[in-house]
Design an enzyme around this catalytic site. Structure first.
Site, short mmCIF file in Angstrom:
data_model
loop_
_atom_site.label_atom_id
_atom_site.label_comp_id
_atom_site.label_asym_id
_atom_site.label_seq_id
_atom_site.Cartn_x
_atom_site.Cartn_y
_atom_site.Cartn_z
CG HIS A 1 -4.11 4.30 3.76
ND1 HIS A 1 -4.18 3.15 3.01
CD2 HIS A 1 -5.32 4.90 3.64
CE1 HIS A 1 -5.36 3.06 2.45
NE2 HIS A 1 -6.09 4.10 2.81
CG ASP B 1 -1.73 1.17 1.52
OD1 ASP B 1 -1.77 2.07 0.67
OD2 ASP B 1 -2.36 1.21 2.60
ZN LIG Z 1 -8.02 1.04 -0.45
ZN LIG Z 2 -9.11 0.53 2.75
#
Ligand SMILES: [Zn+2]
Ligand SMILES: [Zn+2]
Length: 555
Positions: free
Chosen positions: A368, A193
């Site tokens: 995130h 990510d």
């Molecule tokens: Zn996502």
């Molecule tokens: Zn997500």
């Protein structure tokens, strides 16, 4: 017999934000990791959602064994109802993820035929040549997993979306040990990510919002309305806990908020003590000093609860002077105008509004990982190859640069965009011929694909025509200055055409009549309301789906 190899084929989410989909192919076996959607930019007129082009999967449909899901966010599961109708393969996901998927499939009338397989962090699943272990990761929703996929050429780790939260609200921390274990064993490739790669340091724990929210709740002279993403179960839990701690009860408004709270509560993933909830119909009369309302609509979506509350057009919640509104979410780029307009509406009513920006104490934290967490993960996994996922090109690029700097990648770092193919063999990793990838535009009412907006418009014009309602509205008063005009092309040549148009004009007048002055002067909102109402009326009375493009003349 050819030597074993694994192809990694991203069909969405690399070089663009949203609609994540990664295909892994080993011989004649394919698994699909995530099947997300993307919300269209404003210029894609009349299009409701955008999904990845799955031509590759359709061409190889007999090889597709399963869709494996990492978590319940729309950019990872949103295209399932559109894909499953044509490609009904088994779906693997954790309990909460599947519960959200079920709701979608039910609405699409596909639940009966869907083949759903529940998994959980720590479990193993074997799909053809792929042996998958689900690893628990922390993120802004619950039941999120990364995938450690054992293939004939080595282990591939796909992180899904993650941050490394050591003190998560549900007490289930990021499983660093599992990642370290794979790192020890040796990992062929890490797909990770990239969303927050531009942020130095660490993303704060979800718990960081607790104290600032508590302070705002305690200081609030009257009712508190908190808006967050309805999938942010951790955030919702904290709002409930803090409301009760500060002597307030809690109400829920907005369809997605109510649905998700119900799903999470049914799964025992949300603690809501008996007697702590105010029923929707009682919200208006409940003592505002003892009330917190959780509402959806953080991005000021035109028809959402918070947008309606902000202009005093909500059935269940009123807003008054000295009420408090807290936007506990990120202002997503592209939505600033609409959000700030909504905030203006609230300030005009002397509401105390708190939102991201200019605050030292966070009322929202990201789900995130920031740079230091990304570095930690790279160091634990020490993959041979690295592929940044989940981001626009600059984010993928910077994640690649970060990995380079850490020096934890033994072999090559690959910057892939959707459609670009990478092959892993015993000899190494190689770029291969790209496959068809792209965006498919969908009208969410029809489960129907539209290849390109141009084609959609052409088809509309050819088959169902175009309807252009033209309104003259006074910018300051919001008053309609003349009867609405409706110009059509290729629509309704038949006898009753005039009658339908007369009725359509009445529908518009009614929409205007039922809108507040602020909605009428907010052309994004009023255009969307007219489009939705007119679409409903025309679909019902003509069985056609013309392209509807409201035009407002400023007076
Ligand atoms: Zn996502
Ligand atoms: Zn997500």
């Amino acid at each position: 017999m050819s030597k074993p190899s694994v192809l990694a084929i991203p069909l969405g989410g690399l070089g663009e934000f949203g609609m994540n989909m990664m295909v892994l192919r080993c011989g004649d076996d394919i698994i699909v990791i995530d099947a997300g959607l993307m919300f269209p930019e404003a210029e894609l007129l009349g299009v409701d959602i955008v999904i990845p082009d799955t031509t590759y999967l359709k061409l190889h449909r007999h090889m597709v064994r399963a869709i494996v899901l990492t978590h319940a966010h729309e950019d990872h599961i949103g295209s399932i109802p559109y894909i499953l109708g044509d490609l009904n393969v088994p779906i693997y996901g954790t309990r909460f993820t599947l519960a959200i998927v079920k709701k979608k499939l039910q609405e699409a009338g596909l639940l009966d035929v869907a083949k759903l397989h529940e998994t959980a962090a720590g479990q193993h699943v074997e799909i053809g040549p792929f042996k998958i272990e689900f690893l628990h990761v922390t993120h802004s929703t619950i039941d999120c997993v990364a995938l450690a996929i054992r293939t004939p050429v080595g282990v591939i780790i796909h992180t899904g979306d993650f941050k490394i939260d050591h003190t998560p609200v549900d007490g289930k921390p990021f499983d660093l040990h599992a990642f370290a274990r794979y790192g020890q064993e040796g990992v062929l490739a890490l797909f990770s990510d990239s969303t927050n790669v531009e942020r130095p340091g660490y993303t704060p724990s979800e718990r960081a919002v607790a104290v600032p929210l508590e302070e705002l709740f305690r200081a609030a002279p009257r009712k508190v309305v908190v808006s967050c993403f309805s999938s942010s179960v951790h955030r919702i839990q904290q709002v409930i806990d803090i409301a009760l701690m500060t002597g307030r009860k809690i109400g829920f408004v907005g369809r997605s908020m109510v649905d998700n709270v119900e799903i999470a509560h049914d799964l025992n993933r949300l603690r809501i003590p008996d007697g702590s909830v105010v029923r929707p119909q009682d919200l208006k009369t409940y003592d505002p000093k003892k009330l917190v309302v959780l509402a959806s609509g953080t991005q000021a979506e035109p028809m959402s609860s918070l947008s309606r509350i902000a202009v005093d057009n909500h059935r269940l919640v009123t807003i008054e002077q000295n009420d408090t509104v807290i936007l506990s979410a990120r202002i997503i780029p592209g939505n600033e105008k609409a959000i700030f307009r909504m905030i203006d509406h609230l300030f005009r009513r002397q509401v105390l509004v708190y939102y991201e920006g200019g605050r030292s104490a966070p009322i929202h934290v990201s789900g995130h990982a920031s740079q230091e967490e990304m570095k930690l993960l790279l160091n634990l996994v020490r993959p041979k190859y690295f592929v940044p996922l989940h981001g626009e090109y600059r984010q993928l690029f910077r994640h690649a640069a970060l990995a380079q700097q850490v020096g934890a990648v033994g072999g090559e770092i690959f910057l892939l965009e959707s459609g670009q193919v990478l092959e892993f063999t015993a000899d190494g990793a190689f770029r291969r011929e790209p496959v068809t990838a792209g965006r498919v535009l969908v009208d969410s009412g029809s489960l129907e694909e539209i290849e390109e907006v141009v084609i959609r418009e052409r088809r509309h014009l050819a088959e169902d025509g175009v309807v252009v309602p033209i309104l003259a509205i006074d910018k300051h008063t919001g008053r309609l200055e003349a009867q609405p005009e409706i110009v059509t092309r290729g629509f309704l040549p038949s006898d009753d055409g005039q009658e339908v148009l007369n009725e359509a004009r009445k529908v518009i007048l009614k929409t205007i009549e039922n809108s507040t002055a602020e909605e009428k002067t907010d052309w994004g909102v009023i255009k969307e309301k007219i489009r939705v109402d007119l679409k409903r009326y025309l679909n019902k009375h003509t069985a056609k789906r013309p392209l509807i493009l409201p035009v407002i003349l400023e007076i």
